[in-house]
Design a protein around this motif. Sequence first.
Motif, PDB file in Angstrom:
ATOM      1  N   PRO A   1       1.019  -1.166   0.176  1.00 37.33           N
ATOM      2  CA  PRO A   1       0.122   0.001   0.083  1.00 37.33           C
ATOM      3  C   PRO A   1       0.879   1.244   0.055  1.00 37.33           C
ATOM      4  O   PRO A   1       1.958   1.227   0.374  1.00 37.33           O
ATOM      5  CB  PRO A   1      -0.759  -0.077   1.326  1.00 37.33           C
ATOM      6  N   THR A   2       0.167   2.332  -0.526  1.00 41.87           N
ATOM      7  CA  THR A   2       0.726   3.638  -0.347  1.00 41.87           C
ATOM      8  C   THR A   2      -0.296   4.329   0.798  1.00 41.87           C
ATOM      9  O   THR A   2      -1.482   4.036   0.710  1.00 41.87           O
ATOM     10  CB  THR A   2       0.770   4.624  -1.369  1.00 41.87           C
ATOM     11  N   SER A   3       0.256   5.309   1.302  1.00 36.19           N
ATOM     12  CA  SER A   3      -0.545   6.031   2.512  1.00 36.19           C
ATOM     13  C   SER A   3       0.008   7.534   2.604  1.00 36.19           C
ATOM     14  O   SER A   3       0.978   7.911   1.910  1.00 36.19           O
ATOM     15  CB  SER A   3      -0.609   5.420   3.736  1.00 36.19           C
ATOM     16  N   HIS A   4      -0.777   8.185   3.553  1.00 37.00           N
ATOM     17  CA  HIS A   4      -0.397   9.408   3.803  1.00 37.00           C
ATOM     18  C   HIS A   4       1.360   9.503   4.520  1.00 37.00           C
ATOM     19  O   HIS A   4       2.008  10.309   4.135  1.00 37.00           O
ATOM     20  CB  HIS A   4      -1.115  10.096   4.896  1.00 37.00           C
ATOM     21  N   THR A   5       1.546   8.572   5.187  1.00 37.41           N
ATOM     22  CA  THR A   5       2.729   8.085   5.745  1.00 37.41           C
ATOM     23  C   THR A   5       3.776   7.486   4.949  1.00 37.41           C
ATOM     24  O   THR A   5       5.186   7.792   5.123  1.00 37.41           O
ATOM     25  CB  THR A   5       2.699   7.464   7.055  1.00 37.41           C
ATOM     26  N   TYR A   6       3.188   6.837   3.940  1.00 33.75           N
ATOM     27  CA  TYR A   6       4.340   6.037   2.889  1.00 33.75           C
ATOM     28  C   TYR A   6       3.675   6.412   1.550  1.00 33.75           C
ATOM     29  O   TYR A   6       3.103   5.719   0.915  1.00 33.75           O
ATOM     30  CB  TYR A   6       4.193   4.640   3.186  1.00 33.75           C
ATOM     31  N   PRO A   7       3.976   7.678   1.063  1.00 30.53           N
ATOM     32  CA  PRO A   7       3.267   8.051  -0.231  1.00 30.53           C
ATOM     33  C   PRO A   7       3.993   7.558  -1.488  1.00 30.53           C
ATOM     34  O   PRO A   7       3.240   7.601  -2.580  1.00 30.53           O
ATOM     35  CB  PRO A   7       3.351   9.803   0.007  1.00 30.53           C
ATOM     36  N   ASP A   8       5.066   7.081  -1.418  1.00 31.95           N
ATOM     37  CA  ASP A   8       5.775   6.636  -2.719  1.00 31.95           C
ATOM     38  C   ASP A   8       5.292   5.056  -2.850  1.00 31.95           C
ATOM     39  O   ASP A   8       5.606   4.235  -1.968  1.00 31.95           O
ATOM     40  CB  ASP A   8       7.325   6.833  -2.620  1.00 31.95           C
TER      41      ASP A   8
END
Length: 208
Positions: A142-149
């Motif tokens: 997944p990507t997320s706000h904390t792991y955007p890349d």
Amino acid sequence: MSNPSQVRNAFHQFEVGFEIIADLITPGTRVLDLGCGSGSLLEILRDKKDVEGCGVELDQEKVIRCVERGIRVMSLDLDQGLVGFPDLSYEYVVLSRTLQQLTNPERVVREMLRVGSKSIIAFPNYGHWRVGLVHLISGRTPTSHTYPDPWYNSPDIHRITINDFKDFVRTIGGRIEKEIYIKNNVRCSNLFLPNMRADWGCFQISTK
């Protein structure tokens, strides 16, 4: 390619994280900031807390930015350790947004505990329930706000959870003194089920 809204959210969380770290640090102390980037945190600490700060950064463009800001900085590869720093030579050693990017995080954190009386470590939490849900449904990283890349274009080589970090501190003989979480860009000192609900964790640790 990163989602622009995720990137904006991540930068706002960084700012909240800097405020949390600054609040943990006693004025007039010595602070070593590992992976200091362009020196934003050290500039805040210098101007608002009158600290004697030093940064460690490998990226030469960021080193130049530090120098332009009047920040003392050393160009070192953190994965090689902190051999040149004497024991307990700083009151605080900070590692913000960098733990998940290290090849050998155990070595670096052990060195932090050697060099500083207290260590402050902030990192994005991969245990958030939304991250797990996306992975379960899509079967993809997944990507997320904390792991955007996306995984193939990310500087993050470790996906760390809050529970992982707590276990890790115990494993290396450390002691957690304070723990603060960021959820929806708001700091939370007491958060129910932080491993599932926190976007970021910030811990102050020391040796036992």
